[in-house]
Design a protein around this motif. Structure first.
Motif, PDB file in Angstrom:
ATOM      1  N   ASP A 100       0.855  -1.179   0.000  1.00  0.00           N
ATOM      2  CA  ASP A 100       0.000   0.000   0.000  1.00  0.00           C
ATOM      3  C   ASP A 100       0.895   1.234   0.000  1.00  0.00           C
ATOM      4  O   ASP A 100       1.544   1.531   0.992  1.00  0.00           O
ATOM      5  N   SER A 102      -0.205   4.293  -0.611  1.00  0.00           N
ATOM      6  CA  SER A 102      -0.940   5.520  -0.285  1.00  0.00           C
ATOM      7  C   SER A 102      -0.461   6.095   1.055  1.00  0.00           C
ATOM      8  O   SER A 102      -0.510   7.299   1.264  1.00  0.00           O
ATOM      9  N   VAL A 103       0.022   5.225   1.921  1.00  0.00           N
ATOM     10  CA  VAL A 103       0.541   5.711   3.207  1.00  0.00           C
ATOM     11  C   VAL A 103       1.718   6.659   3.015  1.00  0.00           C
ATOM     12  O   VAL A 103       2.079   7.400   3.906  1.00  0.00           O
ATOM     13  N   ALA A 104       2.313   6.606   1.840  1.00  0.00           N
ATOM     14  CA  ALA A 104       3.450   7.486   1.577  1.00  0.00           C
ATOM     15  C   ALA A 104       3.091   8.561   0.548  1.00  0.00           C
ATOM     16  O   ALA A 104       3.960   9.139  -0.090  1.00  0.00           O
ATOM     17  N   HIS A 109      -1.716   1.091  -5.213  1.00  0.00           N
ATOM     18  CA  HIS A 109      -1.324  -0.094  -4.455  1.00  0.00           C
ATOM     19  C   HIS A 109      -0.735  -1.090  -5.450  1.00  0.00           C
ATOM     20  O   HIS A 109      -1.031  -1.041  -6.641  1.00  0.00           O
ATOM     21  N   ASN A 420       5.397  11.005   5.333  1.00  0.00           N
ATOM     22  CA  ASN A 420       4.776   9.859   6.005  1.00  0.00           C
ATOM     23  C   ASN A 420       3.389  10.246   6.464  1.00  0.00           C
ATOM     24  O   ASN A 420       3.241  10.921   7.467  1.00  0.00           O
ATOM     25  N   TYR A 421       2.349   9.874   5.740  1.00  0.00           N
ATOM     26  CA  TYR A 421       1.009  10.072   6.281  1.00  0.00           C
ATOM     27  C   TYR A 421       0.095   8.907   5.917  1.00  0.00           C
ATOM     28  O   TYR A 421       0.345   8.162   4.992  1.00  0.00           O
ATOM     29  N   ALA A 422      -0.967   8.775   6.704  1.00  0.00           N
ATOM     30  CA  ALA A 422      -1.733   7.524   6.654  1.00  0.00           C
ATOM     31  C   ALA A 422      -3.090   7.637   5.962  1.00  0.00           C
ATOM     32  O   ALA A 422      -3.790   8.617   6.121  1.00  0.00           O
ATOM     33  N   THR A 423      -3.464   6.640   5.170  1.00  0.00           N
ATOM     34  CA  THR A 423      -4.842   6.462   4.692  1.00  0.00           C
ATOM     35  C   THR A 423      -5.180   4.971   4.794  1.00  0.00           C
ATOM     36  O   THR A 423      -4.452   4.214   5.414  1.00  0.00           O
ATOM     37  N   HIS A 424      -6.247   4.555   4.139  1.00  0.00           N
ATOM     38  CA  HIS A 424      -6.649   3.157   4.227  1.00  0.00           C
ATOM     39  C   HIS A 424      -6.069   2.349   3.086  1.00  0.00           C
ATOM     40  O   HIS A 424      -6.133   2.756   1.947  1.00  0.00           O
ATOM     41  N   SER A 425      -5.579   1.171   3.389  1.00  0.00           N
ATOM     42  CA  SER A 425      -5.177   0.297   2.300  1.00  0.00           C
ATOM     43  C   SER A 425      -6.424  -0.483   1.883  1.00  0.00           C
ATOM     44  O   SER A 425      -7.415  -0.538   2.607  1.00  0.00           O
TER      45      SER A 425
END
Ligand code: OOG
Ligand code: NI
Length: 465
Positions: A100, A102-104, A109, A420-425
């Motif tokens: 994933d 998207s976290v970066a 994906h 570095n930030y977070a979303t949903h995989s």
């Protein structure tokens, strides 16, 4: 009845790797320069390090040093991903691992298509990092449906390639003539097209949403965006790139330099700015696009879940402490911090093994086999190792690292800045599109380790553990 004269999937993969390499060298001359530098450095390493030379020769790896290890593409739709799985299957490559990105901050994906059994990996370990654009991450609804409509219209596989994939599925293989034709047809999907399928205006809007979206949506197909040979000394190649007019990314991704290499270290040169022509009006409007680059990799031992957790923790602590900025600011401090913190991870094969941090291949030694003839041996592997009856060697990591991959993406999207930030995989959506589940890489390494130990025990006259 005569068996069908099918060629092996390994052979098709090798033919394809060679054809892709030739095509990419012709398309991106700077990649050819990188290949020459890597070959020079590898030759120097082998000359100065007879022990390494012997180890590689023993493992049958010497002839394949300069063969590319991986490439990458970015797909736009579920159907494209579904078909690429079937295309790679013709070459003996299966989907392993879910990444994933998207976290970066990268709206994709991904998975890795690669051979999985040891014999196939030894013949040709070529793999392709394959990403699927996540259109749902485009915030502007109008732009999202426009991108969808553009992608829905394109056909990235030639009709003949699809026919040969179907033939492979129905007959269980391809003949030599079919394989040759398949390689030429499949290559078309990976070719660069300097003519965009969209207008300059549409390109700009896609580009403003994310550079990667423009790269995936604006062209006829998913051009191969880099190829990656293996280097025996990544630090030297990184340092010497500028001598040949190549600009490397600011830091090497992955673990620091160590005595016992772990996982994967990689670095790339910055994507080239290439001239493109937009679709539309009678007067061809020219612009530029940056997508294609070159990369090098150095692989080490595969880590167990325990080892990987330690790796992830140490890396996160370094990245929490030092963030490399745009243009590579603080790269030196990052490298230093990395080397310092990774001292917490043992740097000897035996410690890595004893602590269950890495995977190893076991084999019975000639002394062990001789001793087994004279009497029953102990079943305790540690005692067998201590006596020199059982030997072990590292199993090479064959997969990718999401944080590193994000760094490679970022660098080639024009910045070395680490985010570095977070979303949903969304692994379920990925597998639904793929039409298969992605295999678990850790399970594959564990199986290989267990099988080698069983075989070694068998050779020592002992029942499997
Ligand atoms: C893929 C980047 C990731 C790697 O080696 O981690 C990658 C891409 O830019 O499409 O290739
Ligand atoms: Ni790569």
């Amino acid at each position: 009845q005569m068996p069908h004269a099918f060629v092996s999937t390994d052979r098709i993969r090798s033919l394809f790797t060679e054809a892709m390499s030739q095509m990419y060298r012709a398309e991106v001359p700077q990649y050819g320069t990188l290949i020459e530098l890597v070959a020079d450095v590898n030759a120097g390493c082998l000359k100065n390090n007879p022990e390494l030379r012997e180890r590689l020769a023993g493992a049958g790896e010497l002839e394949r040093i300069d063969v590319e290890r991986h490439g990458a593409i970015r797909l736009g739709t579920a159907e494209e991903l579904f078909t690429i799985r079937r295309l790679f299957a013709v070459m003996g490559m299966q989907s392993v691992g879910y990444y994933d990105l998207s976290v970066a901050g990268v709206p994709v994906h991904s998975t890795c298509f690669r051979p999985i059994d040891e014999a196939a990996l030894n013949i040709n370990p070529f793999r392709v990092f394959t990403s699927l654009l996540r259109l749902e991450l485009i915030e502007d609804e109008g732009l999202r449906s426009e991108a969808e409509a553009i992608l829905a219209k394109r056909r990235i596989y030639t009709p003949r390639a699809v026919a040969l994939i179907e033939r492979h599925e129905q007959n269980g293989g391809l003949t030599e003539a079919e394989a040759t034709e398949f390689v030429a047809e499949a290559l078309e999907t990976f070719r660069w097209h300097g003519e965009a399928t969209v207008s300059a205006e549409t390109y700009k809007r896609l580009h403003d949403a994310h550079r990667l979206i423009a790269d995936v949506v604006s062209f006829k197909g998913p051009h191969i965006n880099h190829l990656t040979p293996r280097t025996l000394d990544i630090d030297v190649v990184q340092a010497r790139m500028p001598e040949r007019g190549i600009t490397p990314k600011a830091v090497i991704e992955g673990p620091p330099r160590r005595h016992c290499d772990i996982l994967l270290r990689q670095t790339s040169f910055k994507a080239l700015e290439e001239t493109i022509v937009f679709a539309g009006d009678a007067d061809a409007v020219q612009g530029t696009h940056t997508a294609r680059f070159g990369e090098i990799e150095q692989r080490g031992v595969a880590l167990t879940a325990k080892g990987r957790a330690l790796y992830d923790r140490l890396l996160a602590s370094v990245r929490g402490e030092v963030q490399v900025g745009a243009g590579g600011a603080k790269a030196g401090a990052y490298d230093q911090e990395l080397a310092e913190r990774f001292k917490a991870l043992p740097d000897s094969w035996d410690e890595l093994r004893r602590q269950g941090l890495a995977f190893f291949r076991y084999c019975a030694t000639p002394a062990g086999i001789a001793a087994a003839v004279n009497g029953t041996l102990t079943k305790d592997p540690e005692a067998l190792i201590a006596k020199g009856y059982l030997a072990f060697s590292p199993i090479v990591y064959e997969d990718f690292l999401p944080v590193s991959a994000a760094g490679i993406f970022q660098s080639n999207l024009g910045t070395d800045q680490q985010q570095n930030y977070a979303t949903h995989s969304n692994r379920d959506a990925f597998e639904a599109a793929l039409g298969a589940t992605v295999q678990d890489e850790l399970a594959l390494y564990a199986e290989r380790q267990a099988a080698s130990l069983d075989a070694a025990m068998g050779a020592l006259g002992l029942a499997p553990l």
